[in-house]
Design a protein around this motif. Structure first.
Motif, PDB file in Angstrom:
ATOM      1  N   GLU A 226       0.854  -1.175   0.000  1.00 49.62           N
ATOM      2  CA  GLU A 226       0.000   0.000   0.000  1.00 49.62           C
ATOM      3  C   GLU A 226       0.898   1.236   0.000  1.00 49.62           C
ATOM      4  N   GLU A 227       0.505   2.253  -0.760  1.00 49.78           N
ATOM      5  CA  GLU A 227       1.225   3.524  -0.693  1.00 49.78           C
ATOM      6  C   GLU A 227       0.382   4.472   0.141  1.00 49.78           C
ATOM      7  N   ARG A 228       0.805   4.700   1.377  1.00 45.99           N
ATOM      8  CA  ARG A 228       0.111   5.639   2.266  1.00 45.99           C
ATOM      9  C   ARG A 228       1.090   6.106   3.337  1.00 45.99           C
ATOM     10  N   ALA A 229       0.735   7.198   3.981  1.00 45.79           N
ATOM     11  CA  ALA A 229       1.597   7.703   5.058  1.00 45.79           C
ATOM     12  C   ALA A 229       1.442   6.813   6.290  1.00 45.79           C
ATOM     13  N   PHE A 230       2.492   6.742   7.113  1.00 44.60           N
ATOM     14  CA  PHE A 230       2.409   6.059   8.406  1.00 44.60           C
ATOM     15  C   PHE A 230       3.171   6.884   9.432  1.00 44.60           C
ATOM     16  N   THR A 231       2.756   6.761  10.694  1.00 42.63           N
ATOM     17  CA  THR A 231       3.384   7.578  11.735  1.00 42.63           C
ATOM     18  C   THR A 231       4.597   6.854  12.340  1.00 42.63           C
ATOM     19  N   VAL A 232       5.349   7.605  13.118  1.00 40.66           N
ATOM     20  CA  VAL A 232       6.497   7.015  13.817  1.00 40.66           C
ATOM     21  C   VAL A 232       5.987   5.925  14.766  1.00 40.66           C
ATOM     22  N   THR A 233       4.875   6.196  15.467  1.00 40.87           N
ATOM     23  CA  THR A 233       4.335   5.200  16.409  1.00 40.87           C
ATOM     24  C   THR A 233       3.924   3.931  15.671  1.00 40.87           C
ATOM     25  N   GLU A 234       3.258   4.112  14.522  1.00 43.48           N
ATOM     26  CA  GLU A 234       2.860   2.917  13.759  1.00 43.48           C
ATOM     27  C   GLU A 234       4.094   2.111  13.338  1.00 43.48           C
ATOM     28  N   ALA A 235       5.143   2.813  12.957  1.00 45.98           N
ATOM     29  CA  ALA A 235       6.375   2.129  12.547  1.00 45.98           C
ATOM     30  C   ALA A 235       6.994   1.379  13.720  1.00 45.98           C
ATOM     31  N   GLN A 236       6.990   2.018  14.886  1.00 38.49           N
ATOM     32  CA  GLN A 236       7.580   1.359  16.066  1.00 38.49           C
ATOM     33  C   GLN A 236       6.783   0.114  16.463  1.00 38.49           C
ATOM     34  N   GLU A 237       5.480   0.161  16.176  1.00 38.78           N
ATOM     35  CA  GLU A 237       4.611  -0.968  16.564  1.00 38.78           C
ATOM     36  C   GLU A 237       4.388  -1.966  15.427  1.00 38.78           C
ATOM     37  N   ALA A 238       5.035  -1.718  14.278  1.00 36.80           N
ATOM     38  CA  ALA A 238       4.847  -2.588  13.106  1.00 36.80           C
ATOM     39  C   ALA A 238       5.557  -3.929  13.318  1.00 36.80           C
ATOM     40  N   ALA A 239       5.237  -4.879  12.437  1.00 34.96           N
ATOM     41  CA  ALA A 239       5.919  -6.179  12.499  1.00 34.96           C
ATOM     42  C   ALA A 239       7.364  -6.042  12.041  1.00 34.96           C
ATOM     43  N   GLU A 240       7.563  -5.172  11.031  1.00 32.36           N
ATOM     44  CA  GLU A 240       8.909  -4.972  10.479  1.00 32.36           C
ATOM     45  C   GLU A 240       9.014  -3.538   9.957  1.00 32.36           C
ATOM     46  N   ALA A 241      10.234  -3.102   9.787  1.00 27.55           N
ATOM     47  CA  ALA A 241      10.487  -1.843   9.079  1.00 27.55           C
ATOM     48  C   ALA A 241      11.752  -2.036   8.256  1.00 27.55           C
ATOM     49  N   PHE A 242      11.877  -1.245   7.209  1.00 28.07           N
ATOM     50  CA  PHE A 242      13.115  -1.298   6.429  1.00 28.07           C
ATOM     51  C   PHE A 242      13.293  -0.021   5.604  1.00 28.07           C
ATOM     52  N   CYS A 243      14.509   0.139   5.078  1.00 27.63           N
ATOM     53  CA  CYS A 243      14.849   1.286   4.214  1.00 27.63           C
ATOM     54  C   CYS A 243      15.263   0.739   2.858  1.00 27.63           C
ATOM     55  N   THR A 244      15.114   1.552   1.817  1.00 24.36           N
ATOM     56  CA  THR A 244      15.653   1.172   0.512  1.00 24.36           C
ATOM     57  C   THR A 244      16.463   2.312  -0.094  1.00 24.36           C
ATOM     58  N   GLY A 245      17.454   1.925  -0.871  1.00 27.05           N
ATOM     59  CA  GLY A 245      18.286   2.876  -1.605  1.00 27.05           C
ATOM     60  C   GLY A 245      19.163   2.077  -2.553  1.00 27.05           C
ATOM     61  N   ALA A 246      19.701   2.752  -3.555  1.00 30.32           N
ATOM     62  CA  ALA A 246      20.399   2.035  -4.630  1.00 30.32           C
ATOM     63  C   ALA A 246      21.560   1.168  -4.138  1.00 30.32           C
ATOM     64  N   THR A 247      22.354   1.650  -3.202  1.00 29.40           N
ATOM     65  CA  THR A 247      23.483   0.822  -2.777  1.00 29.40           C
ATOM     66  C   THR A 247      23.152  -0.021  -1.550  1.00 29.40           C
ATOM     67  N   LEU A 248      22.099   0.358  -0.834  1.00 32.51           N
ATOM     68  CA  LEU A 248      21.693  -0.415   0.359  1.00 32.51           C
ATOM     69  C   LEU A 248      20.780  -1.566   0.005  1.00 32.51           C
TER      70      LEU A 248
END
Ligand SMILES: Cc1ncc(COP(=O)(O)O)c(C=O)c1O
Length: 286
Positions: A226-248
């Motif tokens: 889904e493409e939608r905004a999420f809050t810091v609290t939702e992220a902290q309480e999520a099952a997982e989080a991750f970042c993306t970038g070309a070299t990462l």
């Protein structure tokens, strides 16, 4: 082996590579850039990076320094001359050199610089196996973050804030507590229901090339996103989080502002996406 850089039509030793003191990139950060991953002597997602380069240049009304085909040749040549098999190629294009004056110069030619260097792939994989920490910082950037400009001082300060806090990346957060994106990455979560979520590319983020490819990976794998905004609290309480970038590529996040995300270990979804990424990415042999 000595490194080689490309500067305005010439391949020169890296130590001697230079632009003029009145280059507008230096004077005003009046330029744009791209970073493309090199993996097993292939350029990853180069078409997407060159499309975004054209977009950034068009939005800033900077002339393309060379046509697309010769530019591809230059990127490949810099990678080849530096014998990079796993690493990155960096390109920067500015509005050129002219007597200092804020308004566009009448007759400057765009400057083009390309460099390449190896990156330690095993170190990246080891970092992904552990996961990284995030700190959040208030959004302080200009309103055109959809353009990949070299005016990165807010991103520099954010990344340093992360470093000072012993974290890997900083996430910009808006006034309502929504996560925008990282200092140099896009931000994602996986909900407890298994839905992958990232902010829409509605002008408030840089539309990541890795992000676009990852949508393809998820579509092919039948993974809900889904493409939608999420809050810091939702992220902290999520099952997982991750970042993306070309070299990462895909980098699991295990801590946000000191709070453990999920089990505190990299999540299966993020690791799976990381494993599958290059099967879907566009590859161009160097
Ligand atoms: C602010 C920002 N967001 C997102 C990204 C990720 O973009 P990409 O996947 O094209 O590397 C970057 C990459 O440098 C970035 O600087």
């Amino acid at each position: 082996m000595s490194r080689i850089a490309y500067v305005d039509g010439r391949y020169v030793p890296h130590a001697e590579a230079a632009v003029h003191v009145e280059d507008r990139g230096f004077q005003f950060a009046d330029g744009v850039y791209e970073v493309c991953e090199v993996r097993e002597r292939c350029l990853i997602d180069m078409p997407g990076h060159l499309d975004r380069l054209a977009y950034s240049l068009r939005e800033l009304r900077i002339a393309m320094p060379v046509d697309r085909q010769p530019l591809e040749t230059i990127l490949r040549e810099v990678v080849r001359r530096n014998r990079v098999s796993d690493g990155m190629v960096y390109l920067q294009a500015t509005r050129g050199t002219a007597r200092r004056d804020h308004a566009f110069p009448r007759d400057a030619r765009s400057t083009l610089v390309v460099t390449a260097r190896a990156l330690d792939r095993a170190a990246g994989d080891a970092r992904a196996a552990e996961g990284v920490s995030i700190v959040t910082v208030p959004e302080q950037r200009w309103a055109r973050v959809d353009i990949k400009t070299t005016a990165l001082v807010s991103n520099v300060l954010a990344r340093q804030a992360a470093r000072d806090a012993g974290a890997f990346e900083a996430w910009f957060v808006d006034d309502s507590g929504s996560v925008i994106e990282g200092a140099a990455t896009n931000a994602w979560i996986v909900t407890k229901a298994g839905v992958v979520v990232t902010r829409p590319a509605d002008g408030s983020i840089l539309s990541g090339v890795t992000r676009a490819t990852l949508f393809g990976v998820m579509r092919a794998g039948g993974l809900a996103f889904e493409e939608r905004a999420f809050t810091v609290t939702e992220a902290q309480e999520a099952a997982e989080a991750f970042c993306t970038g070309a070299t990462l590529i895909v980098m699991p996040v295990v801590r946000i502002d000191g709070r453990i995300v999920g089990t505190g270990l990299p999540g299966e979804t993020a690791l799976g996406l990381r494993r599958k990424f290059h099967d879907f990415a566009h590859k161009t042999k160097v």
